[in-house]
Design an enzyme around this catalytic site. Structure first.
Site, PDB file in Angstrom:
ATOM      1  N   ASN A 173       0.882  -1.176   0.000  1.00  0.00           N
ATOM      2  CA  ASN A 173       0.000   0.000   0.000  1.00  0.00           C
ATOM      3  C   ASN A 173       0.913   1.218   0.000  1.00  0.00           C
ATOM      4  OD1 ASN A 173      -1.858   1.997   0.341  1.00  0.00           O
ATOM      5  ND2 ASN A 173      -2.245   1.571   2.508  1.00  0.00           N
ATOM      6  N   LYS A 207       0.155   4.223  -0.325  1.00  0.00           N
ATOM      7  CA  LYS A 207      -0.510   5.420   0.208  1.00  0.00           C
ATOM      8  C   LYS A 207      -0.314   6.587  -0.772  1.00  0.00           C
ATOM      9  CE  LYS A 207       0.538   3.608   4.751  1.00  0.00           C
ATOM     10  NZ  LYS A 207       0.006   3.634   6.072  1.00  0.00           N
ATOM     11  N   HIS A 219      -9.490   1.199   4.292  1.00  0.00           N
ATOM     12  CA  HIS A 219      -8.248   1.390   5.044  1.00  0.00           C
ATOM     13  C   HIS A 219      -8.512   2.349   6.202  1.00  0.00           C
ATOM     14  CE1 HIS A 219      -4.157   2.586   6.044  1.00  0.00           C
ATOM     15  NE2 HIS A 219      -3.762   1.481   5.446  1.00  0.00           N
ATOM     16  N   GLU A 221      -6.921   4.767   7.329  1.00  0.00           N
ATOM     17  CA  GLU A 221      -6.687   6.187   7.013  1.00  0.00           C
ATOM     18  C   GLU A 221      -7.887   6.784   6.291  1.00  0.00           C
ATOM     19  OE1 GLU A 221      -2.904   5.619   5.124  1.00  0.00           O
ATOM     20  OE2 GLU A 221      -2.069   5.027   7.057  1.00  0.00           O
ATOM     21  N   GLU A 274      -5.931  -5.152  10.009  1.00  0.00           N
ATOM     22  CA  GLU A 274      -4.952  -4.094  10.264  1.00  0.00           C
ATOM     23  C   GLU A 274      -5.297  -3.358  11.561  1.00  0.00           C
ATOM     24  OE1 GLU A 274      -2.691  -2.910   6.556  1.00  0.00           O
ATOM     25  OE2 GLU A 274      -4.366  -1.550   6.705  1.00  0.00           O
ATOM     26  N   GLY A 294       1.778   2.169  10.554  1.00  0.00           N
ATOM     27  CA  GLY A 294       2.720   3.285  10.435  1.00  0.00           C
ATOM     28  C   GLY A 294       3.333   3.707  11.755  1.00  0.00           C
ATOM     29  N   SER A 336       2.841  -2.291  10.278  1.00  0.00           N
ATOM     30  CA  SER A 336       4.287  -2.299  10.543  1.00  0.00           C
ATOM     31  C   SER A 336       4.923  -3.653  10.275  1.00  0.00           C
ATOM     32  CB  SER A 336       4.574  -1.818  11.972  1.00  0.00           C
ATOM     33  OG  SER A 336       4.112  -0.486  12.134  1.00  0.00           O
TER      34      SER A 336
END
Ligand code: PEP
Length: 268
Positions: free
Chosen positions: A26, A28, A111, A113, A183, A189, A229
Site C-alpha cells: 500500500n 498510500k 483502510h 486512514e 490491520e 505506520g 508495521s
C-alpha cells in the site's frame, strides 16, 4: 476465542492448498508516475520467482505507469479506493468500473486512514466492496481495532462486526473476489507490530466469522492478510501463523529490498 500456541505450533504455515498467500504493497499517497515506474522496475527482478501473489497498491495517478511497468510480470496493480456508482456527478471520485476498464485487478477498501480522515464508514465500505466486485475487481477489505478498543477487550467483536457489515450482500460465489486485511489501527505506520499470536488470533476470528456466514469450506478459501508495521525483520514470524495468509504492507513496500524480503517470507 483465545489461542495459546507453543513456539513449535507457531511454525505451522498456512495451507497453500486452501488459499493463496498474497503480499500487497500500500503505497498510500507516495510516488509520482516516474517514481512509480522506477520502484516497480526495482521490485520486478527481486520478486520474479515469488511463490505468492504480489500486488502494488498505487495512487490513482500512478495507475497507467504501474500497469505499463508491470506488463508481462507477476505483479498485479491495485487501487487504494473506489466509488460504487459507475459514473455520474460525483466530483473527485473514481469508479470501480473505470479502474477495471484500465486493467486494474485489485482495490484496497476501508483502510483505516480512509475511515479516519475521509469519512469512510462500515456502510460505505460495504457499498464500495459491492461496487468493486460487481465491476470485476478483487476487494482487499481492511478491518481492525483502535488501541482503546483493544484495551476495552472488544477487538474480536468489533472486527467480526466490521467484517459482517463490509460483506453484506456478498454471495458465496463472490467470496473469491474478497481478501480481508486485518490491520490493527494502532500498528499502522507506528512501528508497533501485533505479536504473531495477536495477529493469528484475530485472523482466526475473521475466518470463524466468514464460516458463520458462508460455511467452513468457503471460509477456508479466503485469504486473510495481516497489516501493521510488517517489515523485512518480522514478516517471517507473522506469516508463519496458520491463519495469516499474507500481508498488506505500507512503509516497507516503498523499499524494494524490504518488500522483496517480505515476499520471500510469504513464499516459504
Ligand atoms: C498500511 O498502510 O496498510 C500499513 C500496514 O502501513 P505500515 O506497514 O506502514 O504500518
Amino acid at each position: 476465542m483465545l489461542w495459546t500456541l507453543s513456539s513449535n505450533e507457531r511454525l505451522v504455515y498456512m495451507n497453500k492448498n486452501l488459499r493463496s498467500a498474497v503480499i500487497a504493497g500500500n503505497w498510500k499517497m507516495n510516488k509520482t508516475p516516474d517514481e512509480a515506474t522506477a520502484l516497480i522496475n526495482e521490485i520486478k527482478p527481486l520478486v520474479a520467482d515469488a511463490g505468492c501473489k504480489v500486488i502494488v497498491g498505487v495512487p490513482f495517478i500512478d495507475i497507467p505507469a504501474a500497469l505499463e511497468a508491470t506488463k508481462g510480470s507477476n505483479i498485479a496493480v491495485s487501487a487504494q479506493n473506489c466509488y460504487w456508482k459507475e459514473s455520474g456527478a460525483f466530483t473527485g471520485e473514481v469508479s470501480a468500473k473505470m479502474l477495471k476498464t484500465m486493467g486494474v485487478e485489485y482495490c484496497i477498501l476501508g483502510h483505516s486512514e480512509r475511515r479516519t480522515y475521509f469519512g469512510d464508514t462500515d456502510a460505505t465500505v460495504n457499498q464500495r466492496t459491492l461496487g468493486a466486485i460487481e465491476a470485476g475487481l478483487t476487494a482487499i477489505v481492511c478491518v481492525g481495532e483502535t488501541l482503546s478498543q483493544r484495551e476495552q477487550g472488544i477487538t474480536n467483536e468489533l472486527v467480526a462486526m466490521q467484517t459482517k457489515i463490509a460483506l453484506g450482500g456478498v454471495s458465496a460465489e463472490q467470496l473469491s473476489q474478497i481478501i480481508i486485511a486485518y490491520e490493527p489501527v494502532w500498528a499502522i505506520g507506528t512501528g508497533k507490530t501485533a505479536t504473531a499470536e495477536q495477529a493469528n488470533e484475530v485472523c482466526a476470528v475473521i475466518r470463524a466469522t466468514l464460516a458463520e456466514i458462508y460455511g467452513r469450506e468457503a471460509a477456508d478459501g479466503v485469504t486473510i492478510q495481516y497489516g501493521g508495521s510488517m517489515n523485512a525483520g518480522n514478516a517471517e514470524e507473522l506469516l508463519a501463523q496458520p491463519d495469516v495468509d499474507g500481508g498488506l504492507i505500507g512503509g516497507a513496500s516503498l523499499k524494494a529490498p524490504d518488500f522483496a524480503k517480505i515476499v520471500e517470507a510469504a513464499s516459504k
